[in-house]
Each structure stands twice: as C-alpha cells, then as structure tokens.
Design a protein around this motif. Structure first.
Motif, PDB file in Angstrom:
ATOM      1  N   TRP A  96      43.175 -27.803   1.970  1.00  0.00           N
ATOM      2  CA  TRP A  96      43.678 -29.050   2.824  1.00  0.00           C
ATOM      3  C   TRP A  96      45.140 -29.394   3.291  1.00  0.00           C
ATOM      4  O   TRP A  96      45.427 -29.850   4.091  1.00  0.00           O
ATOM      5  CB  TRP A  96      43.372 -30.095   1.847  1.00  0.00           C
ATOM      6  N   MET A 124      38.191 -40.293  -2.766  1.00  0.00           N
ATOM      7  CA  MET A 124      37.532 -39.044  -2.627  1.00  0.00           C
ATOM      8  C   MET A 124      36.283 -39.493  -3.215  1.00  0.00           C
ATOM      9  O   MET A 124      35.893 -39.792  -4.403  1.00  0.00           O
ATOM     10  CB  MET A 124      38.260 -38.109  -3.528  1.00  0.00           C
ATOM     11  N   TYR A 142      31.692 -31.735  -2.119  1.00  0.00           N
ATOM     12  CA  TYR A 142      33.292 -31.667  -2.287  1.00  0.00           C
ATOM     13  C   TYR A 142      33.940 -30.974  -3.150  1.00  0.00           C
ATOM     14  O   TYR A 142      35.158 -30.614  -3.235  1.00  0.00           O
ATOM     15  CB  TYR A 142      33.830 -33.083  -1.791  1.00  0.00           C
ATOM     16  N   LYS A 152      34.521 -27.953   2.219  1.00  0.00           N
ATOM     17  CA  LYS A 152      34.386 -29.406   2.742  1.00  0.00           C
ATOM     18  C   LYS A 152      34.857 -30.289   1.993  1.00  0.00           C
ATOM     19  O   LYS A 152      35.369 -31.242   2.653  1.00  0.00           O
ATOM     20  CB  LYS A 152      32.664 -29.628   2.839  1.00  0.00           C
ATOM     21  N   GLY A 153      35.378 -30.095   0.794  1.00  0.00           N
ATOM     22  CA  GLY A 153      36.259 -31.005   0.081  1.00  0.00           C
ATOM     23  C   GLY A 153      37.717 -30.805   0.413  1.00  0.00           C
ATOM     24  O   GLY A 153      38.004 -32.049   0.634  1.00  0.00           O
ATOM     25  N   GLN A 172      38.535 -30.078   3.473  1.00  0.00           N
ATOM     26  CA  GLN A 172      38.513 -30.938   4.676  1.00  0.00           C
ATOM     27  C   GLN A 172      38.567 -32.568   4.583  1.00  0.00           C
ATOM     28  O   GLN A 172      39.301 -33.211   5.221  1.00  0.00           O
ATOM     29  CB  GLN A 172      37.423 -30.839   5.502  1.00  0.00           C
ATOM     30  N   LYS A 173      37.719 -33.101   3.828  1.00  0.00           N
ATOM     31  CA  LYS A 173      37.732 -34.445   3.318  1.00  0.00           C
ATOM     32  C   LYS A 173      39.112 -34.878   2.626  1.00  0.00           C
ATOM     33  O   LYS A 173      39.564 -36.157   3.189  1.00  0.00           O
ATOM     34  CB  LYS A 173      36.666 -34.736   2.238  1.00  0.00           C
ATOM     35  N   GLU A 219      41.443 -35.182   5.591  1.00  0.00           N
ATOM     36  CA  GLU A 219      41.137 -36.480   6.403  1.00  0.00           C
ATOM     37  C   GLU A 219      41.864 -37.490   5.924  1.00  0.00           C
ATOM     38  O   GLU A 219      42.377 -38.500   6.407  1.00  0.00           O
ATOM     39  CB  GLU A 219      39.747 -36.524   6.790  1.00  0.00           C
TER      40      GLU A 219
END
Length: 374
Positions: free
Chosen positions: A103, A320, A326, A336-337, A339-340, A343
């Motif tokens: 991240w 979150m 995630y 994917k976590g 990426q979240k 974001e």
C-alpha cells in the motif's frame, strides 16, 4: 561444590565464546535490532517462495533501497520535492507482499498522478512499536527531512510492558555499548522479543479460515471487562510515546499524519464466507470481539491524541471493510487489502486539511514549502 561451580562457569564462558565466534563468522539470524539500535538492511532483494498462505502470491519480491527502506531511491533533488515516508510495523512494511503491490508503493503511484514530483518511501519494520519508531526517527529519518511522515500505529503497542520495564532494566547506560556488540546477547534479546510478539499475536499468524469458523468461543462480561481495564497502564505508556513521536516531527518542521490500525475481527460478518467474526477463538484468551475491543482502546488513544494536537488522522480502523478478501490474518493485508488501504488513504490524503491535498488541486506540483503547511 566450589569446584563444580567453577567448572560450570568455565563451561558457560567457553560455550558463550564459541557461539560468539560462530555467529560472527556466519549468523543465520541477522538482526535488524541490536538492543536499542536499528540496523537497516540496505540494497537487498529477496525472493520468497510462498507455499503456505494461498491468498498471497506464490512468488514474492521484497526489495530494500540504499536507505534501507522499500520504494524508489531518494532522488538527487529530493529537497525540491514533496516527500512522504510511512512508518509502522509489519502492516506497513508488508514484508510478504511484493514491492509493487504494497500500500505505501501504491499511494506513491496514485498521488503521483496529480503530484508529479512526489517521492514516497516505506520505512515500516516488522514488529516495531512506537518505541522502535522513535529510534528510527532519531537515527535515520530526521536526517532526510521528509515533508510528511505517515504513522500506522497501535497494534504493536498492545500490552507492551517490556518497553517500560525489560528494556530499561536490562540495558543500563554502562553496559549497553558492550552488549549490543555481542551477537549472542543480541540473538537472545531478539528471541525474547519474538516470543513476546507471538504471545501477543502481532506476528504473521495465518490459519485457514475454515479452522477459525469451526472454533468459536464466548466470554463473560466480567472477564472482558477485566481484560480491557487491565490495558490502562499500557495505554498511558502508548500515549506518551506517540506524543513524543508527534512532537519530534513538529519540532523538526515535518508534518505528521496518523492512521488507526484496522483488523479483520470483531463485530462484523465476513463478506466472503459470511462467517461471524465476533466469536472466533483466537487462542490467546480472546475471541474476535474482545481482540477488536482491546485494539480499539489503542486506536482511541491515537484518535484522542490527533484531536488534542491538531494532527490529521485517517481512521482506517473504521473505514477498512472486515473481510478475508482484504486480510489474511487478524491484521495483515492481502494484495487486494493493500490496494483497498491505498485507495482509502489516497482519498483521505487528497483532502486540503492534510496539508498534502492542497498540492493536488494544482495543475503541476510545486516545490514543498513548510510555510504552506504551518
């Protein structure tokens, strides 16, 4: 009896010296922490073959630049750029996530679309708490004079009595310099810290989710209250250390940003399996709800301190989603976590109130000026 004691002493000294020699020739356990000194791994590239955690990549690339951080090298004209360094433990370092999908790296990519002259580096260190963050700040990061430092903190400070007692008791000023030069002593101290981290479940602790869903437990209100009320002395120490970190940044013209620590567990339904994340037995005297309630006490300290000192806070703990999409364990992020997280943080950091967001509204980034922030 005296002869036996002398023999045991001789045997101990002989074994100690022998181990010291062996570890100096080849140490399979390189230390990133020597007593209270941090040793950064510089110019490294490690390839991890993952056959254990199916939700992570099978091949993971982990690199450290010449500073000892993850991310691009520091540009020669860094003083004319907007710089952001992330500090935290394993949830920041993302040491089982490949370089380009952590991240912090993604934040740099997202922000650079609007701020071309931004430089982002990841100074997260697995297992480090606010105690280690202060050392990292003083010994390394202050000399870099970053524009912003983003702290993702809390979980590694849970019940950390060792920071207030063990380290101060064991490391006196008179012997510290000698002890930190011993490979054997450093190995013993770091093994103790590892065992403590395992006890507090702040290490990577993947278990197949099917095992957790089949093992639920509930606790009485009285028991939960006792666990939560026992946090008071640890919370006080955490606030003091976190406050000192913020003061160090502000006194050196650096803008600190705070982020609360999210978790998979507590008060929610997993979006993937639809399992209740409240009652899973975590085998450390807590279930999902109690684990989360305890962590939230530390997040509350972070929130309150940010409010008191006027520091911008991203409440990632509340933003979150709680999903095994995630997280691959209680606190660590999947690809994917990451990426979240990136974001959410990019969206929040883009707001003018962060100090960083005001550069995004410009057609092109301008050289950073502390006067623009303070």
């Amino acid at each position: 009896m005296k002869a036996k004691l002398l023999y045991l002493l001789f045997l101990f000294v002989t074994v100690f010296i022998g181990l010291e020699i062996v570890l100096r020739i080849y140490n399979p356990f390189p230390a990133r922490l020597r007593m209270d000194k941090i040793v950064l791994p510089r110019d490294q590239h490690i390839v991890i073959r993952n056959n254990y955690v199916p939700v992570l990549d099978s091949v993971i690339h982990v690199s450290k630049n010449s500073l000892g951080f993850r991310g691009p090298e520091m540009p020669a004209d860094a003083s004319n750029m907007i710089s952001l360094i992330t500090i935290g433990g394993s949830t920041t370092e993302c040491d089982v996530i490949s370089d380009s999908t952590t991240w912090p790296f993604l934040i740099g990519e997202y922000l650079s679309q609007d701020i071309p002259n931004i430089w982002v580096n990841n100074a997260g260190m697995d297992g480090h708490s606010t105690f280690g963050h202060q050392i990292l700040l003083d010994d390394y990061i202050m000399n870099l004079h970053p524009s912003f430092i983003l702290f993702l903190v809390g979980v590694n400070d849970v019940e950390r009595y060792d920071l207030n007692n063990f380290d101060k008791r064991f490391i006196s000023k008179g012997i510290k310099g000698v002890l930190e030069k011993s490979e054997v002593v450093v190995l013993i101290v770091n093994m103790r810290r590892t065992m403590l981290a395992r006890k507090l479940k702040i290490q990577h602790n993947y278990r197949p989710f099917s095992e957790l869903t089949e093992d639920n437990i509930t606790f009485s209100d009285r028991y939960c209250d006792s666990v939560l009320s026992a946090q008071s002395p640890y919370l006080l120490g955490y606030r003091e250390r976190l406050s000192a970190l913020m003061d160090s940044c502000l006194q050196n013209g650096i803008t600190p940003l705070l982020v609360t620590q999210p978790s998979l567990f507590g008060g929610g339904i997993d979006s993937v399996s639809k399992a209740d994340l409240s009652y899973m037995n975590l085998h450390d005297g807590t279930n999902g709800d109690l684990y989360w309630d305890r962590l939230e006490l530390y997040n509350d300290v972070t929130r309150k301190l940010a409010h008191d000192k006027g520091i911008y806070l991203v409440d990632l703990a509340r933003e979150m989603p709680k999903s095994t999409l995630y997280f691959y364990d209680a606190i660590h992020f999947t690809v994917k976590g990451c990426q979240k997280v990136a974001e959410i943080l990019t969206r929040e950091l883009s707001k003018d109130s962060t100090g960083l967001g005001k550069f995004i509204s410009l057609p092109g980034a301008v050289p950073f000026s502390q006067d623009a922030i303070h």
